[in-house]
Design an enzyme around this catalytic site. Structure first.
Site, PDB file in Angstrom:
ATOM      1  N   LYS A   1       0.823  -1.219   0.000  1.00 33.70           N
ATOM      2  CA  LYS A   1       0.000   0.000   0.000  1.00 33.70           C
ATOM      3  C   LYS A   1       0.861   1.275   0.000  1.00 33.70           C
ATOM      4  O   LYS A   1       2.067   1.218   0.286  1.00 33.70           O
ATOM      5  CB  LYS A   1      -0.932  -0.035   1.222  1.00 33.70           C
ATOM      6  CG  LYS A   1      -1.979  -1.161   1.163  1.00 33.70           C
ATOM      7  CD  LYS A   1      -2.960  -1.057   2.332  1.00 33.70           C
ATOM      8  CE  LYS A   1      -4.035  -2.131   2.261  1.00 33.70           C
ATOM      9  NZ  LYS A   1      -5.038  -1.981   3.359  1.00 33.70           N
TER      10      LYS A   1
ATOM     11  N   TYR B   1     -12.701  -2.091  -3.362  1.00 32.06           N
ATOM     12  CA  TYR B   1     -13.196  -2.144  -1.971  1.00 32.06           C
ATOM     13  C   TYR B   1     -14.722  -2.002  -1.898  1.00 32.06           C
ATOM     14  O   TYR B   1     -15.243  -1.601  -0.861  1.00 32.06           O
ATOM     15  CB  TYR B   1     -12.528  -1.042  -1.149  1.00 32.06           C
ATOM     16  CG  TYR B   1     -11.112  -1.400  -0.707  1.00 32.06           C
ATOM     17  CD1 TYR B   1     -10.883  -2.475   0.155  1.00 32.06           C
ATOM     18  CD2 TYR B   1     -10.015  -0.669  -1.134  1.00 32.06           C
ATOM     19  CE1 TYR B   1      -9.603  -2.808   0.581  1.00 32.06           C
ATOM     20  CE2 TYR B   1      -8.721  -1.002  -0.716  1.00 32.06           C
ATOM     21  CZ  TYR B   1      -8.531  -2.069   0.137  1.00 32.06           C
ATOM     22  OH  TYR B   1      -7.262  -2.396   0.560  1.00 32.06           O
TER      23      TYR B   1
ATOM     24  N   PHE C   1     -15.480   4.347   7.041  1.00 33.33           N
ATOM     25  CA  PHE C   1     -14.116   4.685   6.633  1.00 33.33           C
ATOM     26  C   PHE C   1     -13.883   4.552   5.128  1.00 33.33           C
ATOM     27  O   PHE C   1     -12.754   4.706   4.657  1.00 33.33           O
ATOM     28  CB  PHE C   1     -13.104   3.814   7.397  1.00 33.33           C
ATOM     29  CG  PHE C   1     -13.295   2.322   7.217  1.00 33.33           C
ATOM     30  CD1 PHE C   1     -12.827   1.668   6.084  1.00 33.33           C
ATOM     31  CD2 PHE C   1     -13.945   1.582   8.193  1.00 33.33           C
ATOM     32  CE1 PHE C   1     -12.993   0.313   5.918  1.00 33.33           C
ATOM     33  CE2 PHE C   1     -14.122   0.213   8.034  1.00 33.33           C
ATOM     34  CZ  PHE C   1     -13.645  -0.419   6.894  1.00 33.33           C
TER      35      PHE C   1
ATOM     36  N   ARG D   1      -1.766 -14.187   4.951  1.00 31.18           N
ATOM     37  CA  ARG D   1      -2.545 -13.528   6.019  1.00 31.18           C
ATOM     38  C   ARG D   1      -1.776 -13.589   7.343  1.00 31.18           C
ATOM     39  O   ARG D   1      -1.781 -12.625   8.111  1.00 31.18           O
ATOM     40  CB  ARG D   1      -3.927 -14.198   6.187  1.00 31.18           C
ATOM     41  CG  ARG D   1      -4.878 -14.007   5.027  1.00 31.18           C
ATOM     42  CD  ARG D   1      -5.371 -12.600   4.833  1.00 31.18           C
ATOM     43  NE  ARG D   1      -6.142 -12.095   5.949  1.00 31.18           N
ATOM     44  CZ  ARG D   1      -6.801 -10.929   5.940  1.00 31.18           C
ATOM     45  NH1 ARG D   1      -6.776 -10.155   4.856  1.00 31.18           N
ATOM     46  NH2 ARG D   1      -7.465 -10.521   6.976  1.00 31.18           N
TER      47      ARG D   1
ATOM     48  N   THR E   1      -5.356  -6.646  10.992  1.00 34.31           N
ATOM     49  CA  THR E   1      -5.701  -5.400  10.293  1.00 34.31           C
ATOM     50  C   THR E   1      -5.204  -4.174  11.062  1.00 34.31           C
ATOM     51  O   THR E   1      -4.633  -3.254  10.487  1.00 34.31           O
ATOM     52  CB  THR E   1      -7.238  -5.301  10.126  1.00 34.31           C
ATOM     53  OG1 THR E   1      -7.705  -6.519   9.530  1.00 34.31           O
ATOM     54  CG2 THR E   1      -7.640  -4.124   9.275  1.00 34.31           C
TER      55      THR E   1
ATOM     56  N   ARG F   1       2.548  -5.891   9.219  1.00 34.03           N
ATOM     57  CA  ARG F   1       1.799  -4.740   9.736  1.00 34.03           C
ATOM     58  C   ARG F   1       2.393  -4.232  11.048  1.00 34.03           C
ATOM     59  O   ARG F   1       2.395  -3.027  11.309  1.00 34.03           O
ATOM     60  CB  ARG F   1       0.320  -5.099   9.857  1.00 34.03           C
ATOM     61  CG  ARG F   1      -0.363  -5.072   8.469  1.00 34.03           C
ATOM     62  CD  ARG F   1      -1.726  -5.662   8.476  1.00 34.03           C
ATOM     63  NE  ARG F   1      -2.482  -5.308   7.265  1.00 34.03           N
ATOM     64  CZ  ARG F   1      -3.650  -5.861   6.950  1.00 34.03           C
ATOM     65  NH1 ARG F   1      -4.187  -6.786   7.733  1.00 34.03           N
ATOM     66  NH2 ARG F   1      -4.272  -5.498   5.841  1.00 34.03           N
TER      67      ARG F   1
ATOM     68  N   ASN G   1      -2.232   0.557   6.677  1.00 36.40           N
ATOM     69  CA  ASN G   1      -1.705  -0.660   7.299  1.00 36.40           C
ATOM     70  C   ASN G   1      -0.830  -1.511   6.373  1.00 36.40           C
ATOM     71  O   ASN G   1      -0.812  -2.733   6.479  1.00 36.40           O
ATOM     72  CB  ASN G   1      -2.847  -1.469   7.934  1.00 36.40           C
ATOM     73  CG  ASN G   1      -3.864  -1.924   6.911  1.00 36.40           C
ATOM     74  OD1 ASN G   1      -3.728  -1.626   5.729  1.00 36.40           O
ATOM     75  ND2 ASN G   1      -4.861  -2.658   7.365  1.00 36.40           N
TER      76      ASN G   1
ATOM     77  N   HIS H   1      -2.216  -5.261   1.640  1.00 36.22           N
ATOM     78  CA  HIS H   1      -3.477  -6.003   1.493  1.00 36.22           C
ATOM     79  C   HIS H   1      -3.130  -7.443   1.161  1.00 36.22           C
ATOM     80  O   HIS H   1      -2.156  -7.708   0.462  1.00 36.22           O
ATOM     81  CB  HIS H   1      -4.315  -5.427   0.343  1.00 36.22           C
ATOM     82  CG  HIS H   1      -5.435  -6.341  -0.058  1.00 36.22           C
ATOM     83  ND1 HIS H   1      -6.633  -6.364   0.613  1.00 36.22           N
ATOM     84  CD2 HIS H   1      -5.506  -7.312  -1.009  1.00 36.22           C
ATOM     85  CE1 HIS H   1      -7.406  -7.308   0.071  1.00 36.22           C
ATOM     86  NE2 HIS H   1      -6.738  -7.895  -0.916  1.00 36.22           N
TER      87      HIS H   1
ATOM     88  N   GLU I   1      -9.858 -11.092  -6.943  1.00 38.28           N
ATOM     89  CA  GLU I   1      -8.979  -9.921  -6.882  1.00 38.28           C
ATOM     90  C   GLU I   1      -7.886  -9.979  -7.946  1.00 38.28           C
ATOM     91  O   GLU I   1      -7.553  -8.960  -8.561  1.00 38.28           O
ATOM     92  CB  GLU I   1      -8.380  -9.814  -5.476  1.00 38.28           C
ATOM     93  CG  GLU I   1      -9.445  -9.486  -4.437  1.00 38.28           C
ATOM     94  CD  GLU I   1      -8.970  -9.572  -2.994  1.00 38.28           C
ATOM     95  OE1 GLU I   1      -9.789  -9.309  -2.096  1.00 38.28           O
ATOM     96  OE2 GLU I   1      -7.787  -9.908  -2.761  1.00 38.28           O
TER      97      GLU I   1
END
Ligand code: GDP
Length: 142
Positions: free
Chosen positions: A11, A51, A59, A87, A93, A104, A114, A117, A128
């Protein structure tokens, strides 16, 4: 265990902080291999579409602002149990809740900014990946 593909985004807070290499090296140390990669900046339309499931969340606007605020690295990662492994190494998150050594914990600034993804299931990964990559852009190495 089966070889899987998953979808990852490094990100904007990570690309702007020059942490692309640090994050990729965590993937490599965990036997996740890059099967496709694009360095790009998302349009609002593309980020909103990605998203869309969060459209009603308070948010959502902030999330789209953040995801379009700088470059991102879009990747297909491949390896044994890739979806769940990714993950795990990403961490929770909210970085305040992320385990030591996770991406993270190391590189997120907040629950919004964060760092990465990662798809949360094989079905999400397929959806995705198809949203960002053509089939012929995924490099087959096995
Ligand atoms: P993930 O699967 O761990 O990325 O988490 P979610 O699917 O629940 O949320 C998607 C993304 O929305 C997260 O990675 C964050 O970037 C963002 N997000 C989630 N919760 C919040 C929040 O409370 N505030 C803000 N600003 N962003 C959030």
């Amino acid at each position: 265990m089966a070889i899987e593909k998953t979808f990852s985004i490094i990100k904007p807070n990570s690309t702007l902080d020059n942490n692309i290499g640090n994050i990729k090296s965590i993937f490599e140390k965990n036997d996740l291999r890059i099967a496709a990669a694009k360095f790009t900046k998302l349009s609002r339309e593309k980020a909103e579409g990605f998203y869309i499931e969060h459209k009603e969340r308070p948010f959502f606007g902030e999330l789209v602002d953040f995801m379009t605020s700088g470059p991102v690295m879009l990747m297909c990662l491949e390896g044994e149990n890739a979806v769940m492994k990714n993950r795990e190494i990403m961490g929770a998150t909210n970085p305040a809740e992320a385990a030591e050594g996770t991406i993270r914990k190391l590189y997120a600034k907040s629950i919004g900014e964060n760092a990465v993804h990662g798809s949360d299931s094989e079905a999400s990964a397929q959806r995705e990946l198809a949203y960002f990559f053509e089939k012929n852009e995924l490099v087959d190495r096995f």
